[in-house]
Design a protein around this motif. Structure first.
Motif, PDB file in Angstrom:
ATOM      1  N   SER A  77      -5.784   4.221  10.308  1.00 58.24           N
ATOM      2  CA  SER A  77      -6.579   3.759   9.163  1.00 58.24           C
ATOM      3  C   SER A  77      -6.256   4.663   7.966  1.00 58.24           C
ATOM      4  CB  SER A  77      -8.066   3.863   9.495  1.00 58.24           C
ATOM      5  OG  SER A  77      -8.441   5.233   9.591  1.00 58.24           O
ATOM      6  N   PRO A  78      -6.593   4.235   6.763  1.00 60.91           N
ATOM      7  CA  PRO A  78      -6.391   5.107   5.600  1.00 60.91           C
ATOM      8  C   PRO A  78      -7.090   6.465   5.767  1.00 60.91           C
ATOM      9  CG  PRO A  78      -6.802   2.876   4.861  1.00 60.91           C
ATOM     10  CD  PRO A  78      -7.032   2.891   6.359  1.00 60.91           C
ATOM     11  N   ALA A  79      -8.256   6.471   6.387  1.00 66.05           N
ATOM     12  CA  ALA A  79      -8.967   7.744   6.603  1.00 66.05           C
ATOM     13  C   ALA A  79      -8.179   8.651   7.549  1.00 66.05           C
ATOM     14  CB  ALA A  79     -10.367   7.476   7.163  1.00 66.05           C
ATOM     15  N   GLU A  80      -7.526   8.065   8.548  1.00 65.81           N
ATOM     16  CA  GLU A  80      -6.734   8.881   9.480  1.00 65.81           C
ATOM     17  C   GLU A  80      -5.480   9.444   8.805  1.00 65.81           C
ATOM     18  OE1 GLU A  80      -7.702   7.107  13.856  1.00 65.81           O
ATOM     19  OE2 GLU A  80      -6.687   5.763  12.445  1.00 65.81           O
ATOM     20  N   TRP A  81      -4.894   8.679   7.898  1.00 61.58           N
ATOM     21  CA  TRP A  81      -3.750   9.189   7.136  1.00 61.58           C
ATOM     22  C   TRP A  81      -4.153  10.423   6.321  1.00 61.58           C
ATOM     23  CZ3 TRP A  81       1.465   8.195   6.356  1.00 61.58           C
ATOM     24  CH2 TRP A  81       2.005   7.139   7.092  1.00 61.58           C
ATOM     25  N   ASP A  82      -5.429  10.510   5.972  1.00 58.70           N
ATOM     26  CA  ASP A  82      -5.930  11.640   5.182  1.00 58.70           C
ATOM     27  C   ASP A  82      -6.422  12.801   6.040  1.00 58.70           C
ATOM     28  OD1 ASP A  82      -5.341  10.762   2.618  1.00 58.70           O
ATOM     29  OD2 ASP A  82      -7.229   9.680   2.410  1.00 58.70           O
ATOM     30  N   PHE A 111       4.649  16.355  17.044  1.00 58.21           N
ATOM     31  CA  PHE A 111       3.577  17.168  17.616  1.00 58.21           C
ATOM     32  C   PHE A 111       2.487  17.435  16.575  1.00 58.21           C
ATOM     33  CE2 PHE A 111       1.477  21.192  18.331  1.00 58.21           C
ATOM     34  CZ  PHE A 111       1.008  21.035  19.618  1.00 58.21           C
ATOM     35  N   ARG A 112       2.875  17.805  15.375  1.00 57.62           N
ATOM     36  CA  ARG A 112       1.898  18.127  14.327  1.00 57.62           C
ATOM     37  C   ARG A 112       0.986  16.935  14.040  1.00 57.62           C
ATOM     38  NH1 ARG A 112       6.181  21.112  10.275  1.00 57.62           N
ATOM     39  NH2 ARG A 112       6.275  23.093  11.405  1.00 57.62           N
ATOM     40  N   ILE A 113       1.564  15.749  13.928  1.00 58.22           N
ATOM     41  CA  ILE A 113       0.765  14.548  13.651  1.00 58.22           C
ATOM     42  C   ILE A 113      -0.237  14.319  14.783  1.00 58.22           C
ATOM     43  CG2 ILE A 113       0.868  12.023  13.500  1.00 58.22           C
ATOM     44  CD1 ILE A 113       3.563  12.442  11.961  1.00 58.22           C
ATOM     45  N   ARG A 114       0.217  14.415  16.001  1.00 57.10           N
ATOM     46  CA  ARG A 114      -0.662  14.172  17.143  1.00 57.10           C
ATOM     47  C   ARG A 114      -1.742  15.243  17.274  1.00 57.10           C
ATOM     48  NH1 ARG A 114       3.816  11.655  17.454  1.00 57.10           N
ATOM     49  NH2 ARG A 114       3.993   9.701  18.612  1.00 57.10           N
ATOM     50  N   ASP A 115      -1.392  16.466  16.945  1.00 59.18           N
ATOM     51  CA  ASP A 115      -2.367  17.552  17.001  1.00 59.18           C
ATOM     52  C   ASP A 115      -3.473  17.337  15.966  1.00 59.18           C
ATOM     53  OD1 ASP A 115      -2.714  19.843  18.680  1.00 59.18           O
ATOM     54  OD2 ASP A 115      -2.466  21.113  16.911  1.00 59.18           O
ATOM     55  N   ILE A 116      -3.104  16.889  14.787  1.00 63.92           N
ATOM     56  CA  ILE A 116      -4.112  16.589  13.758  1.00 63.92           C
ATOM     57  C   ILE A 116      -5.013  15.447  14.221  1.00 63.92           C
ATOM     58  CG2 ILE A 116      -4.434  15.612  11.447  1.00 63.92           C
ATOM     59  CD1 ILE A 116      -1.912  17.213  10.601  1.00 63.92           C
ATOM     60  N   LEU A 117      -4.409  14.401  14.760  1.00 63.70           N
ATOM     61  CA  LEU A 117      -5.204  13.254  15.215  1.00 63.70           C
ATOM     62  C   LEU A 117      -6.132  13.627  16.365  1.00 63.70           C
ATOM     63  CD1 LEU A 117      -2.494  10.465  15.009  1.00 63.70           C
ATOM     64  CD2 LEU A 117      -4.520  10.723  13.529  1.00 63.70           C
ATOM     65  N   ALA A 118      -5.756  14.617  17.150  1.00 62.07           N
ATOM     66  CA  ALA A 118      -6.580  15.063  18.277  1.00 62.07           C
ATOM     67  C   ALA A 118      -7.690  16.017  17.842  1.00 62.07           C
ATOM     68  CB  ALA A 118      -5.699  15.734  19.325  1.00 62.07           C
ATOM     69  N   SER A 151       0.837  -1.202   0.000  1.00 59.40           N
ATOM     70  CA  SER A 151       0.000   0.000   0.000  1.00 59.40           C
ATOM     71  C   SER A 151       0.870   1.249   0.000  1.00 59.40           C
ATOM     72  CB  SER A 151      -0.917   0.001   1.222  1.00 59.40           C
ATOM     73  OG  SER A 151      -0.174   0.280   2.391  1.00 59.40           O
ATOM     74  N   SER A 152       0.243   2.382  -0.352  1.00 62.79           N
ATOM     75  CA  SER A 152       0.990   3.643  -0.340  1.00 62.79           C
ATOM     76  C   SER A 152       1.420   3.997   1.082  1.00 62.79           C
ATOM     77  CB  SER A 152       0.170   4.767  -0.952  1.00 62.79           C
ATOM     78  OG  SER A 152      -0.989   5.016  -0.183  1.00 62.79           O
ATOM     79  N   VAL A 153       0.623   3.586   2.074  1.00 63.70           N
ATOM     80  CA  VAL A 153       0.989   3.820   3.477  1.00 63.70           C
ATOM     81  C   VAL A 153       2.280   3.067   3.805  1.00 63.70           C
ATOM     82  CG1 VAL A 153       0.298   3.384   5.862  1.00 63.70           C
ATOM     83  CG2 VAL A 153      -1.349   4.330   4.250  1.00 63.70           C
ATOM     84  N   LEU A 177       5.179   3.419  14.979  1.00 64.00           N
ATOM     85  CA  LEU A 177       4.196   2.584  15.679  1.00 64.00           C
ATOM     86  C   LEU A 177       2.824   3.243  15.635  1.00 64.00           C
ATOM     87  CD1 LEU A 177       6.351   1.538  18.763  1.00 64.00           C
ATOM     88  CD2 LEU A 177       5.774   0.141  16.755  1.00 64.00           C
ATOM     89  N   LEU A 178       2.788   4.548  15.890  1.00 65.82           N
ATOM     90  CA  LEU A 178       1.529   5.289  15.797  1.00 65.82           C
ATOM     91  C   LEU A 178       1.003   5.263  14.371  1.00 65.82           C
ATOM     92  CD1 LEU A 178      -0.699   7.317  16.593  1.00 65.82           C
ATOM     93  CD2 LEU A 178       1.014   9.132  16.282  1.00 65.82           C
ATOM     94  N   LEU A 179       1.842   5.613  13.417  1.00 64.58           N
ATOM     95  CA  LEU A 179       1.402   5.677  12.022  1.00 64.58           C
ATOM     96  C   LEU A 179       0.912   4.324  11.525  1.00 64.58           C
ATOM     97  CD1 LEU A 179       4.259   7.982  10.695  1.00 64.58           C
ATOM     98  CD2 LEU A 179       1.844   8.626  11.013  1.00 64.58           C
ATOM     99  N   GLY A 180       1.521   3.254  12.006  1.00 62.65           N
ATOM    100  CA  GLY A 180       1.097   1.909  11.613  1.00 62.65           C
ATOM    101  C   GLY A 180      -0.285   1.538  12.131  1.00 62.65           C
TER     102      GLY A 180
END
Length: 171
Positions: free
Chosen positions: A111-116, A57-64, A2-4, A105-108
């Motif tokens: 879901s595909p929707a969360e990557w977006d 931080f940026r990744i976690r802020d987006i996920l939050a 996958s692209s991920v 580990l977090l990125l793994g």
């Protein structure tokens, strides 16, 4: 694949590339600077460790879903303010490796929707987690090229000891 998976593989590979780029360099070579305003290899590595912290931080802020503008940082001020050239390249590489591993580990788990999922960068533009990871990987590639240029400069400086001594005295 996958692209991920491709994104994660490229992301994780950056540490090995950095280790290979600095392999065999002495402390003097790692700290060598072409001029006061340029970065040494040690400073490049410290910057990449700092950038890893910001990206984490940026990744976690987006996920939050905080919806606040993602922070920028003043890279030159961070490098100089931390006296990065007095640090150890190995310490920066270890932090970089640890953050890569922890973030992977977090990125793994995403879901595909969360990557977006996206946030707003410091320019006011939307940026997806996929974009952040891809951009980070490309950013490391740019700094790998910078490391190669610094290494060539250091070799030239060592070939001309008078020039090298005057540069080091200025530091």
């Amino acid at each position: 694949m996958s692209s991920v998976s491709v994104e994660l593989d490229g992301y994780l590979n950056t540490h090995g590339q950095l280790v290979q780029a600095v392999e065999g360099l002495s402390d003097e070579q790692l700290r060598w600077k072409a001029e006061l305003s340029s970065w040494s290899v040690t400073e490049v590595l410290a910057h990449l460790a700092d950038h890893s912290i910001v990206v984490s931080f940026r990744i976690r802020d987006i996920l939050a879903d905080t919806k606040v503008q993602l922070p920028a940082f003043q890279q030159d001020a961070w490098v100089s303010g931390q006296h990065s050239n007095q640090g150890q390249a190995g310490d920066s590489l270890e932090l970089f490796r640890s953050l890569l591993q922890y973030n992977s580990l977090l990125l793994g788990r995403l879901s595909p929707a969360e990557w977006d999922k996206s946030g707003i960068n410091f320019k006011g533009e939307p940026v997806r987690i996929t974009d952040i990871v891809r951009s980070f990987t490309a950013h490391v590639q740019n700094h790998l090229a910078q490391i190669e240029r610094v290494k060539l400069g250091a070799q030239a400086g060592q070939a001309n000891p008078a020039n090298h001594a005057s540069q080091q005295a200025a530091l």
